[in-house]
Scaffold this motif. Structure first.
Motif, PDB file in Angstrom:
ATOM      1  N   LEU A  43       0.055 -21.114  10.311  1.00  0.00           N
ATOM      2  CA  LEU A  43       1.260 -21.218   9.917  1.00  0.00           C
ATOM      3  C   LEU A  43       1.953 -22.636  10.235  1.00  0.00           C
ATOM      4  CD1 LEU A  43       3.123 -17.660  10.701  1.00  0.00           C
ATOM      5  CD2 LEU A  43       2.563 -19.060   8.756  1.00  0.00           C
ATOM      6  N   ILE A  71      -1.433 -11.743  13.787  1.00  0.00           N
ATOM      7  CA  ILE A  71      -0.795 -13.412  13.203  1.00  0.00           C
ATOM      8  C   ILE A  71      -1.823 -14.448  14.091  1.00  0.00           C
ATOM      9  CG2 ILE A  71       0.616 -15.358  12.257  1.00  0.00           C
ATOM     10  CD1 ILE A  71       0.876 -13.656  10.330  1.00  0.00           C
ATOM     11  N   HIS A  73       7.762 -18.695  15.720  1.00  0.00           N
ATOM     12  CA  HIS A  73       6.035 -18.365  15.296  1.00  0.00           C
ATOM     13  C   HIS A  73       5.203 -18.343  16.392  1.00  0.00           C
ATOM     14  CE1 HIS A  73       6.564 -20.349  11.089  1.00  0.00           C
ATOM     15  NE2 HIS A  73       6.633 -18.799  11.454  1.00  0.00           N
ATOM     16  N   VAL A  87       2.538 -11.195   5.866  1.00  0.00           N
ATOM     17  CA  VAL A  87       3.468 -11.769   6.764  1.00  0.00           C
ATOM     18  C   VAL A  87       4.462 -12.070   7.731  1.00  0.00           C
ATOM     19  CG1 VAL A  87       3.145 -14.398   7.372  1.00  0.00           C
ATOM     20  CG2 VAL A  87       1.567 -14.006   5.846  1.00  0.00           C
ATOM     21  N   ILE A  99      -0.440 -17.480   0.934  1.00  0.00           N
ATOM     22  CA  ILE A  99       1.280 -17.151   0.940  1.00  0.00           C
ATOM     23  C   ILE A  99       1.961 -17.103  -0.525  1.00  0.00           C
ATOM     24  CG2 ILE A  99       1.031 -17.426   3.702  1.00  0.00           C
ATOM     25  CD1 ILE A  99       2.146 -19.827   3.062  1.00  0.00           C
ATOM     26  N   ARG A 143       1.394 -10.089   0.450  1.00  0.00           N
ATOM     27  CA  ARG A 143       1.017 -10.606   1.464  1.00  0.00           C
ATOM     28  C   ARG A 143       2.299 -11.537   1.611  1.00  0.00           C
ATOM     29  NH1 ARG A 143      -3.043 -11.892  -2.374  1.00  0.00           N
ATOM     30  NH2 ARG A 143      -2.884 -14.034  -3.412  1.00  0.00           N
ATOM     31  N   ARG A 144       2.737 -12.500   1.262  1.00  0.00           N
ATOM     32  CA  ARG A 144       4.399 -12.975   2.166  1.00  0.00           C
ATOM     33  C   ARG A 144       4.786 -11.940   3.087  1.00  0.00           C
ATOM     34  NH1 ARG A 144       4.874 -16.172  -2.192  1.00  0.00           N
ATOM     35  NH2 ARG A 144       6.592 -14.360  -3.179  1.00  0.00           N
ATOM     36  N   LEU A 172      -5.592 -12.523   3.753  1.00  0.00           N
ATOM     37  CA  LEU A 172      -5.529 -13.701   4.845  1.00  0.00           C
ATOM     38  C   LEU A 172      -5.842 -14.063   6.026  1.00  0.00           C
ATOM     39  CD1 LEU A 172      -2.047 -11.479   4.377  1.00  0.00           C
ATOM     40  CD2 LEU A 172      -1.749 -14.293   3.951  1.00  0.00           C
ATOM     41  N   LEU A 197      -4.873 -17.130   8.551  1.00  0.00           N
ATOM     42  CA  LEU A 197      -3.055 -16.110   9.108  1.00  0.00           C
ATOM     43  C   LEU A 197      -3.454 -15.580  10.088  1.00  0.00           C
ATOM     44  CD1 LEU A 197      -1.574 -16.910   5.769  1.00  0.00           C
ATOM     45  CD2 LEU A 197      -1.011 -17.798   7.615  1.00  0.00           C
ATOM     46  N   VAL A 198      -4.835 -14.147   9.832  1.00  0.00           N
ATOM     47  CA  VAL A 198      -4.946 -13.589  10.183  1.00  0.00           C
ATOM     48  C   VAL A 198      -6.162 -12.860  10.910  1.00  0.00           C
ATOM     49  CG1 VAL A 198      -4.240 -10.340   9.562  1.00  0.00           C
ATOM     50  CG2 VAL A 198      -2.603 -11.726   8.433  1.00  0.00           C
TER      51      VAL A 198
END
Length: 271
Positions: free
Chosen positions: A80, A75, A263, A25, A16, A21-22, A56, A61-62
């Motif tokens: 996270l 996600i 989240h 996300v 991130i 990439r942010r 990611l 994260l993904v």
């Protein structure tokens, strides 16, 4: 579905650190998306977007799943939460230290006739705040995240809590136990007074340090349907006793767990 096994926290922060990439996300937090739809907002080739997605994925994260010719990305909120828990822990420690230092520097020290500090001083500070958040889920789903004990424990209590229990009904009690930055026992106890499914929740709470009340509060949470989601309005009135907690700490902490709720909802989004 593919995911990187047990990625390190370093991999998460490295993933991130890049603005593209942010951005990916942030899009995926709103819900699953195909690779082609993810690439549209970015001025780069599909191949370049795939390289960012792979970073990611490697970080955990993904996750991706291919059905036919379409590859869908989602996600994985676990990574996270690990990053957020680490940042939240550091932020809490330093905010507490800095706020205590500011309080010591800005408050005159009362003294008795011998010049010694008066350790019997008491104070009461009353304040309130309101926070509005919009979530990409209907009122029933957002409300359910408050009502289900396992879900509430994940996004409200977090990994730092030593104990969490929830009896979600009028007259029911919710208890979260842990330790403050000094290692003292910390208890947050709420009693529910009014619950209207998918519309509102009203509860009162007490924050105790070593069984001594330091903050008393009354909170109202309202759920309003919006196009494709829910607007949540949280209003809280607080009474802070003897300077143990400050209004800005309480509002910052509330913002933190409302983000964790985002989240939580993203982790349970259905395609």
């Amino acid at each position: 579905m593919t995911s990187a096994p047990e990625p390190s926290l370093d991999q998460v922060f490295q993933a991130i650190s890049d603005p593209t990439r942010r951005g990916l996300v942030e899009i995926l937090i709103r819900g699953p998306a195909s690779v082609s739809s993810l690439a549209r907002p970015f001025d780069m080739t599909l191949s370049a977007v795939m390289q960012h997605l792979q970073v990611l994925i490697d970080s955990g994260l993904v996750t991706t799943e291919k059905v036919g010719r379409v590859r869908t990305c989602r996600i994985d909120v676990t990574a996270l939460r690990r990053a957020e828990a680490w940042l939240s822990g550091q932020r809490t420690v330093w905010e507490h230290r800095l706020d205590r230092l500011d309080l010591l520097l800005s408050t005159p020290t009362p003294s008795d006739r011998t010049g010694r500090p008066d350790m019997t001083d008491r104070s009461v500070l009353v304040s309130s705040f309101a926070i509005e958040r919009t979530y990409p889920a209907g009122p029933d789903r957002v409300f359910a995240a408050w009502a289900d004990p396992r879900s509430k424990a994940r996004w409200f209590a977090g990994t730092n809590a030593e104990h969490h229990e929830l009896d979600f009904r009028p007259g029911g009690v919710e208890v979260t136990r842990g330790k403050n930055p000094e290692g003292k026992p910390l208890t947050f106890e709420s009693r529910y007074h009014d619950i209207v499914p998918a519309e509102r929740i009203v509860y009162s709470s007490a924050l105790l340090v070593e069984r001594n009340p330091v903050t008393i509060s009354v909170t109202t949470v309202q759920f309003q349907p919006t196009d494709g989601g829910t607007t949540l309005l949280l209003t809280e009135q607080d009474t802070f006793l003897d300077g143990h907690e400050q209004p800005e700490w309480r509002e910052s902490g509330t913002n933190g767990w409302l983000t964790a709720l985002m989240h939580e909802l993203a982790a349970t989004v259905t395609p």
